[in-house]
Write a protein that holds these residues in place. Structure first.
Motif, PDB file in Angstrom:
ATOM      1  N   PHE A   1       1.199  -1.621   0.228  1.00 18.07           N
ATOM      2  CA  PHE A   1      -0.176  -0.239  -0.025  1.00 18.07           C
ATOM      3  C   PHE A   1       1.068   1.173   0.185  1.00 18.07           C
ATOM      4  O   PHE A   1       1.746   1.265   0.807  1.00 18.07           O
ATOM      5  CB  PHE A   1      -0.711  -0.413   1.235  1.00 18.07           C
ATOM      6  N   ASP A   2       0.444   1.442  -0.883  1.00 15.38           N
ATOM      7  CA  ASP A   2       1.476   3.364  -0.990  1.00 15.38           C
ATOM      8  C   ASP A   2       1.123   4.309   0.224  1.00 15.38           C
ATOM      9  O   ASP A   2      -0.117   5.408  -0.182  1.00 15.38           O
ATOM     10  CB  ASP A   2       1.620   3.838  -2.361  1.00 15.38           C
ATOM     11  N   PRO A   3       1.503   4.908   0.865  1.00 13.74           N
ATOM     12  CA  PRO A   3       0.936   5.728   1.880  1.00 13.74           C
ATOM     13  C   PRO A   3       1.284   6.990   1.990  1.00 13.74           C
ATOM     14  O   PRO A   3       0.452   7.915   2.300  1.00 13.74           O
ATOM     15  CB  PRO A   3       2.220   5.331   3.331  1.00 13.74           C
ATOM     16  N   GLY A   4       2.078   7.394   0.236  1.00 15.39           N
ATOM     17  CA  GLY A   4       2.212   8.652  -0.037  1.00 15.39           C
ATOM     18  C   GLY A   4       1.484  10.028  -0.769  1.00 15.39           C
ATOM     19  O   GLY A   4       1.269  10.754   0.229  1.00 15.39           O
ATOM     20  N   PRO A   5      -0.099   9.150  -0.719  1.00 16.89           N
ATOM     21  CA  PRO A   5      -1.264  10.172  -1.078  1.00 16.89           C
ATOM     22  C   PRO A   5      -1.204  10.506   0.949  1.00 16.89           C
ATOM     23  O   PRO A   5      -2.110  11.766   0.429  1.00 16.89           O
ATOM     24  CB  PRO A   5      -2.017   9.388  -2.287  1.00 16.89           C
ATOM     25  N   LEU A   6      -1.438   9.550   1.601  1.00 19.55           N
ATOM     26  CA  LEU A   6      -2.320  10.236   3.051  1.00 19.55           C
ATOM     27  C   LEU A   6      -1.533  11.243   3.285  1.00 19.55           C
ATOM     28  O   LEU A   6      -2.086  11.565   4.201  1.00 19.55           O
ATOM     29  CB  LEU A   6      -2.812   8.880   3.546  1.00 19.55           C
ATOM     30  N   VAL A   7       0.029  10.201   3.672  1.00 23.73           N
ATOM     31  CA  VAL A   7       0.579  11.248   4.278  1.00 23.73           C
ATOM     32  C   VAL A   7       0.637  12.938   3.429  1.00 23.73           C
ATOM     33  O   VAL A   7       0.806  13.814   3.882  1.00 23.73           O
ATOM     34  CB  VAL A   7       2.102  10.554   3.686  1.00 23.73           C
ATOM     35  N   ALA A   8       0.914  12.893   1.909  1.00 26.15           N
ATOM     36  CA  ALA A   8       0.391  14.589   1.254  1.00 26.15           C
ATOM     37  C   ALA A   8      -0.976  15.197   1.939  1.00 26.15           C
ATOM     38  O   ALA A   8      -1.107  16.768   2.104  1.00 26.15           O
ATOM     39  CB  ALA A   8       0.710  14.120   0.116  1.00 26.15           C
ATOM     40  N   ARG A   9      -1.834  14.176   2.022  1.00 27.89           N
ATOM     41  CA  ARG A   9      -2.639  14.715   1.772  1.00 27.89           C
ATOM     42  C   ARG A   9      -2.963  15.266   2.898  1.00 27.89           C
ATOM     43  O   ARG A   9      -3.548  16.129   4.119  1.00 27.89           O
ATOM     44  CB  ARG A   9      -4.292  14.196   1.696  1.00 27.89           C
ATOM     45  N   TYR A  10      -3.155  14.334   3.847  1.00 24.80           N
ATOM     46  CA  TYR A  10      -3.403  14.333   5.378  1.00 24.80           C
ATOM     47  C   TYR A  10      -2.191  14.567   7.003  1.00 24.80           C
ATOM     48  O   TYR A  10      -2.197  16.116   7.616  1.00 24.80           O
ATOM     49  CB  TYR A  10      -4.201  13.588   6.371  1.00 24.80           C
ATOM     50  N   PHE A  11      -0.805  13.964   6.814  1.00 24.91           N
ATOM     51  CA  PHE A  11      -0.105  14.104   7.807  1.00 24.91           C
ATOM     52  C   PHE A  11       0.544  15.163   7.958  1.00 24.91           C
ATOM     53  O   PHE A  11       0.980  15.997   8.948  1.00 24.91           O
ATOM     54  CB  PHE A  11       0.649  13.299   7.100  1.00 24.91           C
ATOM     55  N   ARG A  12       1.060  15.569   6.546  1.00 25.01           N
ATOM     56  CA  ARG A  12       2.001  16.755   6.276  1.00 25.01           C
ATOM     57  C   ARG A  12       1.789  18.498   6.536  1.00 25.01           C
ATOM     58  O   ARG A  12       2.010  19.191   6.988  1.00 25.01           O
ATOM     59  CB  ARG A  12       2.820  16.899   5.072  1.00 25.01           C
ATOM     60  N   PRO A  13      -0.048  18.461   6.357  1.00 25.92           N
ATOM     61  CA  PRO A  13      -0.344  19.265   6.563  1.00 25.92           C
ATOM     62  C   PRO A  13      -0.883  20.035   8.220  1.00 25.92           C
ATOM     63  O   PRO A  13      -0.793  21.134   8.712  1.00 25.92           O
ATOM     64  CB  PRO A  13      -1.760  19.520   5.794  1.00 25.92           C
ATOM     65  N   TYR A  14      -0.922  18.999   8.912  1.00 21.93           N
ATOM     66  CA  TYR A  14      -0.723  18.695  10.129  1.00 21.93           C
ATOM     67  C   TYR A  14       0.259  18.768  10.557  1.00 21.93           C
ATOM     68  O   TYR A  14      -0.107  19.381  11.647  1.00 21.93           O
ATOM     69  CB  TYR A  14      -1.676  17.351  10.572  1.00 21.93           C
ATOM     70  N   ALA A  15       1.004  18.364  10.373  1.00 18.41           N
ATOM     71  CA  ALA A  15       2.460  18.734  11.036  1.00 18.41           C
ATOM     72  C   ALA A  15       2.726  20.139  11.144  1.00 18.41           C
ATOM     73  O   ALA A  15       3.709  20.744  11.817  1.00 18.41           O
ATOM     74  CB  ALA A  15       3.546  17.617  10.429  1.00 18.41           C
ATOM     75  N   ARG A  16       3.064  20.379   9.457  1.00 22.37           N
ATOM     76  CA  ARG A  16       3.195  21.880   9.828  1.00 22.37           C
ATOM     77  C   ARG A  16       1.786  22.948  10.809  1.00 22.37           C
ATOM     78  O   ARG A  16       2.488  24.070  11.432  1.00 22.37           O
ATOM     79  CB  ARG A  16       2.505  22.061   8.353  1.00 22.37           C
ATOM     80  N   ALA A  17       1.280  22.310  10.660  1.00 23.31           N
ATOM     81  CA  ALA A  17       0.009  23.475  11.450  1.00 23.31           C
ATOM     82  C   ALA A  17       0.498  23.197  12.972  1.00 23.31           C
ATOM     83  O   ALA A  17       0.250  24.743  13.619  1.00 23.31           O
ATOM     84  CB  ALA A  17      -1.698  23.204  11.087  1.00 23.31           C
ATOM     85  N   MET A  18       0.925  21.901  13.182  1.00 27.16           N
ATOM     86  CA  MET A  18       1.055  22.337  14.223  1.00 27.16           C
ATOM     87  C   MET A  18       2.321  22.587  15.313  1.00 27.16           C
ATOM     88  O   MET A  18       2.888  23.265  16.007  1.00 27.16           O
ATOM     89  CB  MET A  18       1.474  20.333  14.764  1.00 27.16           C
ATOM     90  N   THR A  19       3.380  22.134  13.955  1.00 22.08           N
ATOM     91  CA  THR A  19       4.814  23.735  13.534  1.00 22.08           C
ATOM     92  C   THR A  19       4.427  24.922  14.414  1.00 22.08           C
ATOM     93  O   THR A  19       5.137  25.628  15.382  1.00 22.08           O
ATOM     94  CB  THR A  19       5.492  23.170  13.105  1.00 22.08           C
ATOM     95  N   GLU A  20       3.002  25.297  13.194  1.00 21.26           N
ATOM     96  CA  GLU A  20       2.675  26.718  13.185  1.00 21.26           C
ATOM     97  C   GLU A  20       2.223  27.437  15.291  1.00 21.26           C
ATOM     98  O   GLU A  20       2.610  28.333  15.405  1.00 21.26           O
ATOM     99  CB  GLU A  20       2.244  27.312  12.167  1.00 21.26           C
TER     100      GLU A  20
END
Length: 263
Positions: free
Chosen positions: A117-136
């Protein structure tokens, strides 16, 4: 554009505290549901086991009780979509049981998503925006107060589930997850004192560590972090039932911790 999968709820301007609630939700968007092989009944059972039920409500109650209102960062989607607290790469030890940033296995080590299973699309759609928002969010507390303290609000089952890598250790009523760089001794001591009326507190068993956004992780000591893992039989009917009377006591203890840290 779809709504964000998370919510930052502002607290007092002078508060350095962010109550982080990553695993309380059960929502799975239809597009994500399509990749999950469980039927509806099996998915509901899995959500019962994997969800840190009622922790968003505990954090909300604690915020209302605290003298200095903390900020809250709440995940509004299930961790079966993505788990925002995992490393998104090979550093993540939970990959060994199919539970990296995107899960392919269930709590009982059954199949959740067919592999490969390729996690890339879910990481891009959900994981990375979440991480950016928490960083901010953390950067905002640093800019305003000169420090930030991330208090992770979690729960765990009274009996170990098969996916747990360290499930053979102690399972105290309240487990404090710590980080060698980001958890100063005084933060751990404050948590022990705050939760003293809720039963024994233990350290890093059955779950250890504390969440810090990668930009600050191991690099900025102004960011403190502590994970609060509450054993579920203290406040709810397991595995996925309603909250009970113990929830009020735990919310009060969390509020005491918040004010201790803010002070």
């Amino acid at each position: 554009m779809s709504e964000p999968s998370y919510e930052l709820l502002p607290g007092a301007a002078e508060s350095p505290v962010i109550l982080h609630v990553p695993h309380s939700a059960r929502a799975v968007p239809a597009g994500v549901r399509a990749d999950i092989v469980l039927d509806d009944a099996a998915l509901e059972r899995e959500l019962d086991h994997i969800t840190d039920a009622h922790t968003a409500e505990l954090a909300e109650a604690a915020a209302g009780l605290a003298g200095v209102t903390p900020w809250r960062f709440v995940n509004r989607l299930s961790r079966l979509v993505v788990d925002p607290e995992r490393f998104p790469d090979e550093r993540e030890e939970m990959l060994a049981v199919g539970m990296g940033a995107v899960y392919t296995r269930t709590t009982h080590r059954g199949v959740l998503r067919d592999e490969p299973f390729d996690p890339g699309p879910l990481v891009a759609r959900y994981f990375r925006p979440y991480a950016r928002a928490m960083t901010e969010a953390v950067a905002g507390r640093l800019a305003t107060t000169g420090r930030a303290v991330v208090i992770d609000v979690h729960s765990y089952p009274s009996r170990a589930l098969p996916y747990e890598l360290h499930g053979a250790g102690p399972r105290p009523p309240v487990c404090l997850g710590t980080d060698g760089f980001h958890t100063p001794a005084e933060l751990t001591a404050a948590a022990r004192e705050a939760f003293a009326g809720c039963g024994e507190t233990g350290l890093d068993s059955p779950f250890g560590g504390a969440y810090v956004p990668l930009e600050f992780y191991g690099a900025d000591a102004r960011v403190g972090a502590l994970m609060i893992e509450i054993r579920r039989d203290l406040y709810m009917t397991e595995p996925g039932g309603p909250a009970g009377a113990g929830a009020d006591r735990l919310a009060t203890a969390l509020a005491v911790l918040v004010d201790s840290v803010a002070g």
